[in-house]
Design a protein around this motif. Sequence first.
Motif, PDB file in Angstrom:
ATOM      1  N   LEU A   1       0.713  -1.081  -0.015  1.00  0.00           N
ATOM      2  CA  LEU A   1      -0.204   0.041   0.125  1.00  0.00           C
ATOM      3  C   LEU A   1       0.950   1.350  -0.232  1.00  0.00           C
ATOM      4  O   LEU A   1       2.183   0.976  -0.028  1.00  0.00           O
ATOM      5  N   TYR A   2       0.354   2.417  -0.082  1.00  0.00           N
ATOM      6  CA  TYR A   2       0.808   3.685   0.213  1.00  0.00           C
ATOM      7  C   TYR A   2       1.488   3.683   1.592  1.00  0.00           C
ATOM      8  O   TYR A   2       1.217   2.859   2.426  1.00  0.00           O
ATOM      9  N   PRO A   3       2.644   4.554   1.649  1.00  0.00           N
ATOM     10  CA  PRO A   3       3.172   4.671   3.150  1.00  0.00           C
ATOM     11  C   PRO A   3       2.077   5.117   3.988  1.00  0.00           C
ATOM     12  O   PRO A   3       1.260   5.603   3.677  1.00  0.00           O
ATOM     13  N   PHE A   4       2.265   4.410   5.348  1.00  0.00           N
ATOM     14  CA  PHE A   4       1.305   4.610   6.515  1.00  0.00           C
ATOM     15  C   PHE A   4       0.026   4.141   6.115  1.00  0.00           C
ATOM     16  O   PHE A   4      -1.110   4.656   6.494  1.00  0.00           O
ATOM     17  N   GLN A   5      -0.151   3.251   5.126  1.00  0.00           N
ATOM     18  CA  GLN A   5      -1.865   2.980   4.568  1.00  0.00           C
ATOM     19  C   GLN A   5      -2.374   4.094   4.325  1.00  0.00           C
ATOM     20  O   GLN A   5      -3.705   4.282   4.336  1.00  0.00           O
ATOM     21  N   GLY A   6      -1.902   5.158   3.523  1.00  0.00           N
ATOM     22  CA  GLY A   6      -2.551   6.501   3.123  1.00  0.00           C
ATOM     23  C   GLY A   6      -3.262   6.294   1.957  1.00  0.00           C
ATOM     24  O   GLY A   6      -3.397   5.256   1.340  1.00  0.00           O
ATOM     25  N   ALA A   7      -4.443   7.098   2.086  1.00  0.00           N
ATOM     26  CA  ALA A   7      -5.390   7.186   0.793  1.00  0.00           C
ATOM     27  C   ALA A   7      -4.678   7.618  -0.491  1.00  0.00           C
ATOM     28  O   ALA A   7      -5.037   7.254  -1.551  1.00  0.00           O
ATOM     29  N   THR A   8      -3.729   8.373  -0.276  1.00  0.00           N
ATOM     30  CA  THR A   8      -2.922   9.021  -1.191  1.00  0.00           C
ATOM     31  C   THR A   8      -1.276   8.772  -0.931  1.00  0.00           C
ATOM     32  O   THR A   8      -1.175   8.486   0.252  1.00  0.00           O
ATOM     33  N   GLU A   9      -0.583   8.946  -1.708  1.00  0.00           N
ATOM     34  CA  GLU A   9       1.238   8.747  -1.517  1.00  0.00           C
ATOM     35  C   GLU A   9       1.254   9.906  -0.491  1.00  0.00           C
ATOM     36  O   GLU A   9       2.298   9.709   0.284  1.00  0.00           O
TER      37      GLU A   9
ATOM     38  N   THR B   1      -6.254  -4.558  10.472  1.00  0.00           N
ATOM     39  CA  THR B   1      -7.545  -4.453  10.076  1.00  0.00           C
ATOM     40  C   THR B   1      -7.510  -3.563   8.820  1.00  0.00           C
ATOM     41  O   THR B   1      -8.335  -4.037   7.653  1.00  0.00           O
ATOM     42  N   ARG B   2      -7.116  -2.631   8.891  1.00  0.00           N
ATOM     43  CA  ARG B   2      -7.121  -1.413   8.090  1.00  0.00           C
ATOM     44  C   ARG B   2      -6.314  -2.025   6.608  1.00  0.00           C
ATOM     45  O   ARG B   2      -6.780  -1.750   5.584  1.00  0.00           O
ATOM     46  N   ALA B   3      -5.010  -2.427   7.105  1.00  0.00           N
ATOM     47  CA  ALA B   3      -4.370  -2.944   5.809  1.00  0.00           C
ATOM     48  C   ALA B   3      -5.125  -3.991   5.038  1.00  0.00           C
ATOM     49  O   ALA B   3      -5.099  -3.916   3.927  1.00  0.00           O
ATOM     50  N   LEU B   4      -5.761  -4.990   5.713  1.00  0.00           N
ATOM     51  CA  LEU B   4      -6.444  -6.105   4.901  1.00  0.00           C
ATOM     52  C   LEU B   4      -7.631  -5.527   4.122  1.00  0.00           C
ATOM     53  O   LEU B   4      -7.898  -5.967   3.063  1.00  0.00           O
ATOM     54  N   ARG B   5      -8.459  -4.520   4.705  1.00  0.00           N
ATOM     55  CA  ARG B   5      -9.315  -3.749   3.975  1.00  0.00           C
ATOM     56  C   ARG B   5      -8.859  -3.363   2.776  1.00  0.00           C
ATOM     57  O   ARG B   5      -9.623  -3.200   1.768  1.00  0.00           O
ATOM     58  N   MET B   6      -7.727  -2.518   3.092  1.00  0.00           N
ATOM     59  CA  MET B   6      -7.192  -1.894   1.693  1.00  0.00           C
ATOM     60  C   MET B   6      -6.575  -2.712   0.709  1.00  0.00           C
ATOM     61  O   MET B   6      -6.556  -2.435  -0.492  1.00  0.00           O
ATOM     62  N   GLN B   7      -6.252  -3.968   1.216  1.00  0.00           N
ATOM     63  CA  GLN B   7      -5.643  -5.012   0.254  1.00  0.00           C
ATOM     64  C   GLN B   7      -6.832  -5.653  -0.338  1.00  0.00           C
ATOM     65  O   GLN B   7      -6.664  -6.401  -1.377  1.00  0.00           O
ATOM     66  N   GLY B   8      -7.947  -5.497   0.171  1.00  0.00           N
ATOM     67  CA  GLY B   8      -9.108  -6.433  -0.331  1.00  0.00           C
ATOM     68  C   GLY B   8      -8.922  -7.745   0.018  1.00  0.00           C
ATOM     69  O   GLY B   8      -9.211  -8.712  -0.781  1.00  0.00           O
ATOM     70  N   ARG B   9      -8.266  -8.162   0.965  1.00  0.00           N
ATOM     71  CA  ARG B   9      -8.268  -9.591   1.387  1.00  0.00           C
ATOM     72  C   ARG B   9      -8.649  -9.731   2.767  1.00  0.00           C
ATOM     73  O   ARG B   9      -8.941  -8.906   3.765  1.00  0.00           O
ATOM     74  N   ALA B  10      -9.232 -10.993   3.084  1.00  0.00           N
ATOM     75  CA  ALA B  10      -9.564 -11.469   4.108  1.00  0.00           C
ATOM     76  C   ALA B  10      -9.233 -12.839   4.644  1.00  0.00           C
ATOM     77  O   ALA B  10      -8.904 -13.649   3.775  1.00  0.00           O
TER      78      ALA B  10
END
Length: 488
Positions: free
Chosen positions: A355-363, A433-442
Amino acid sequence: MENSRIVINGTSLTCAQVTRAAQGDVTIEVAAEGVKRAAAAWRVARDVAAEQPVYGRTTGVGANRVVDVEWEDSDAHGLRLLRSHAAGAGPLIAPEIARAMLTVRLNQIAAGGSGVDPDVLAALADALNLGLLPPVPVYGAIGTGDLTALASTALCLLGERSWLAGTDGGPERGPGFTLRSADALAFISSNAATLGESALAVTDLRTLVAASTVVAALSLFAVRGSEEPYAPAVHEACPHPGQREVATAMRTLLAFEHASPMRIQDPYGYRAFPQVHGPALEAAQYAEAVVTREINAAAENPLVDVAGRTVWHNGNFHTAYVGLALDAARAALFQTMALSSARLGTLAEPSFTGLYPFQGATEASSGIMILEYVAHSALADVRRLATPAALGSAVLSRGVEEHAGFSTQSARATTETVAAYRIGLGCELVAATRALRMQGRAPAGGPLKAAYDLATAVMDPRVEDRPLDADIALAADLLPRLAHECAP
């Protein structure tokens, strides 16, 4: 209902039951065998004191142990003792700790050995069931007896001080009890407040240690880590019990996941997790065993020996075992919390999450950046609190009481450590939890999927930059459910 009451019998109280009693959602009853045991001790104490000197009953206390109480002064002696010792200072202890103290002292007296009038059992049970609390200040004990706390409680029973009741903690008159002068020292010679807080702390500690394994497994799944560090052969080669238990739990949690790892080996936060978390697990288990043994012991001085029809002056008032066990648990907890903070760092790294650094919505977004600051702030407190309380020393009462283990301070430090650890672990849960959501993985199934589903059901799914304080609070509150419903 059976689960809405706790029967106190003096021999089988658990730390979990102390916690339930402290929460105030149960009815407290006293078993007949507990009353019988206490009554037998009371009769023996009365008979022995009529024939020979008994500390606190026929003598002064502390350095005044060599001073005999004249018979014409005996009725006033105990009351003076209670008044002089009810001198704690500082803010009042938390209501749940006060309730835990009453529960533990009730059980101790029911164990037989104190020689206190058995009718006090009903009075203490009534206070608990009515939601009444004695006003107990924080400062006044060092692990050799909660004298100030229990003297204040005794004055409430006598009607000289008001109980506290209700959400406002206002004064209220409660059940009265005529505590005999001869029973004064026997009632207050106990570590019930220290043990009550210790029971609460180790119950929470066991819960968080179990939740930690679930959170670590979610993080490992989020960074596509290797499961090799948890292989049976690894832990058969170095078979520490806690280490093996943690590795087994991780294998169970990851049993439904079969993706290839992204790295040949991961950082210590994942690779050394069993070796670091195992000691925390064992330390928590040992601390619970020690506290459970203490809250069911007739650790009285003097001890009334019903079978031998005598009393024994002794050192069972000293809670060195409790203090040292809690000191060790805090040190072990710091080690494993440091790994949690390290895993949190990997969850902010693109090379680990994709993901982007810090799981950001943008870079350029900050994303979860602030979680690391919060977690390390909590970790700094855990490190500060890990200093062993047992390193202290004290010489009191004109030199005749020349040692203290400071288990009271160890219990208080453990309470604070648990609160800080909960925050740090909550930060890791938010990030995983947030990383998995953003990755679209479960997770595919099993307890790990159940944990993910619990987390996503309460966690805010938005990824744009926003305050994360509510997320941390929700995650911290969720940890007990992860422990009870998802931990193998």
